[in-house]
Motif scaffolding. Structure first.
Motif, PDB file in Angstrom:
ATOM      1  N   MET A 100       0.853  -1.191   0.000  1.00  0.00           N
ATOM      2  CA  MET A 100       0.000   0.000   0.000  1.00  0.00           C
ATOM      3  C   MET A 100       0.888   1.242   0.000  1.00  0.00           C
ATOM      4  O   MET A 100       1.636   1.481   0.946  1.00  0.00           O
ATOM      5  CB  MET A 100      -0.938  -0.011   1.210  1.00  0.00           C
ATOM      6  N   GLY A 102      -0.953   6.566   0.311  1.00  0.00           N
ATOM      7  CA  GLY A 102      -1.400   7.474   1.368  1.00  0.00           C
ATOM      8  C   GLY A 102      -0.809   8.865   1.255  1.00  0.00           C
ATOM      9  O   GLY A 102       0.171   9.096   0.553  1.00  0.00           O
ATOM     10  N   TYR A 153      -7.415   4.258   3.044  1.00  0.00           N
ATOM     11  CA  TYR A 153      -6.779   2.943   3.062  1.00  0.00           C
ATOM     12  C   TYR A 153      -7.787   1.825   2.812  1.00  0.00           C
ATOM     13  O   TYR A 153      -7.567   0.942   1.973  1.00  0.00           O
ATOM     14  CB  TYR A 153      -6.079   2.743   4.415  1.00  0.00           C
ATOM     15  N   ASP A 164      -9.172   1.910  -0.796  1.00  0.00           N
ATOM     16  CA  ASP A 164      -8.154   1.481  -1.749  1.00  0.00           C
ATOM     17  C   ASP A 164      -7.922  -0.031  -1.663  1.00  0.00           C
ATOM     18  O   ASP A 164      -7.833  -0.714  -2.683  1.00  0.00           O
ATOM     19  CB  ASP A 164      -6.836   2.228  -1.510  1.00  0.00           C
ATOM     20  N   LEU A 165      -7.843  -0.541  -0.437  1.00  0.00           N
ATOM     21  CA  LEU A 165      -7.622  -1.970  -0.251  1.00  0.00           C
ATOM     22  C   LEU A 165      -8.798  -2.785  -0.797  1.00  0.00           C
ATOM     23  O   LEU A 165      -8.603  -3.817  -1.440  1.00  0.00           O
ATOM     24  CB  LEU A 165      -7.383  -2.290   1.230  1.00  0.00           C
ATOM     25  N   SER A 167       1.937  -2.209   4.477  1.00  0.00           N
ATOM     26  CA  SER A 167       2.099  -0.781   4.198  1.00  0.00           C
ATOM     27  C   SER A 167       3.485  -0.573   3.616  1.00  0.00           C
ATOM     28  O   SER A 167       4.400  -1.350   3.874  1.00  0.00           O
ATOM     29  CB  SER A 167       1.984   0.078   5.439  1.00  0.00           C
ATOM     30  N   GLY A 213      -0.138  -3.316  10.030  1.00  0.00           N
ATOM     31  CA  GLY A 213      -0.366  -2.944   8.636  1.00  0.00           C
ATOM     32  C   GLY A 213      -0.117  -4.118   7.705  1.00  0.00           C
ATOM     33  O   GLY A 213      -0.111  -3.967   6.493  1.00  0.00           O
ATOM     34  N   ASN A 226       5.086   6.807  10.813  1.00  0.00           N
ATOM     35  CA  ASN A 226       3.904   7.660  10.872  1.00  0.00           C
ATOM     36  C   ASN A 226       4.216   9.081  11.316  1.00  0.00           C
ATOM     37  O   ASN A 226       3.467   9.997  11.042  1.00  0.00           O
ATOM     38  CB  ASN A 226       2.850   7.044  11.801  1.00  0.00           C
TER      39      ASN A 226
END
Length: 194
Positions: free
Chosen positions: A6, A9, A76, A79-80, A95, A151, A183
């Motif tokens: 992923m 973001g 998230y 999108d997932l 992630s 994640g 993060n």
């Protein structure tokens, strides 16, 4: 099994001028994560999920011949969900902001797969996060201890019609290689001590 990274973001909590996944830890973080998946030899293909929020990340991935999959970048979960509908396979999701991820821990996680479970999320304990000097907003109580999402998930997308009312299985795997997500700037600063 397909490896999904992923990478779409906004990275707003980092408050950076550039995209978070382009931060360097030996090489851009996103390339480190993708290479770790490839080097694990667990996946038939590795795909990075990008969005309009990450144009420079997408460009870097494409320059390195890494397959990308575009989403709207709404969030998230959205999108997932789009990715899981697209790929009818067993999927390893991570992630793109995990600088300590390596092929050995990926192999360990893949070996946790239980074909009777549709969705398995990998957790770390709060005790581990505290010991390495980080924290997370997303916690649950599992096996009578406070745990946090890494994640990383193993998902059988062939068995999913929708993400609603889906029973989630949890595996606690206390390992700093999956405990540190970038993060905040403090998380990035921790890399120098890792």
């Amino acid at each position: 099994m397909i490896g999904i990274v992923m990478a779409g973001g906004k990275g707003t909590r980092m408050n950076l001028d550039n995209e978070k996944l382009l931060l360097h830890y030996k090489k851009p973080i996103i390339l480190h994560v993708v290479d770790s998946l490839k080097n694990s030899n667990c996946f038939s293909k590795v795909i990075a999920v990008t969005s309009p929020n990450s144009p420079k990340t997408k460009k870097l991935l494409e320059e390195n011949n890494i397959e990308t999959f575009d989403t709207s970048g709404l969030g998230y979960v959205e999108d997932l969900n789009l990715v899981l509908q697209k790929f009818n396979d067993l999927v390893f999701v991570t992630s793109g902001d995990m600088p300590l991820l390596d092929e050995k821990i990926i192999q360990t996680i893949v070996n946790q797969h239980d074909s009777n479970k549709i969705w398995t999320s990998i957790l770390v304990t709060e005790k581990l996060l505290t010991s390495i000097g980080t924290n997370s907003e997303y916690s649950i109580i599992h096996n009578n201890q406070k745990c946090h999402f890494t994640g990383i998930s193993l998902i059988d997308s062939q068995k999913i019609n929708s993400l609603e009312n889906l029973e989630e299985n949890f595996v606690i795997l206390d390992d700093k290689r999956i405990a540190l997500n970038l993060n905040t700037k403090q998380d990035y600063d921790l890399l120098s001590t890792a």
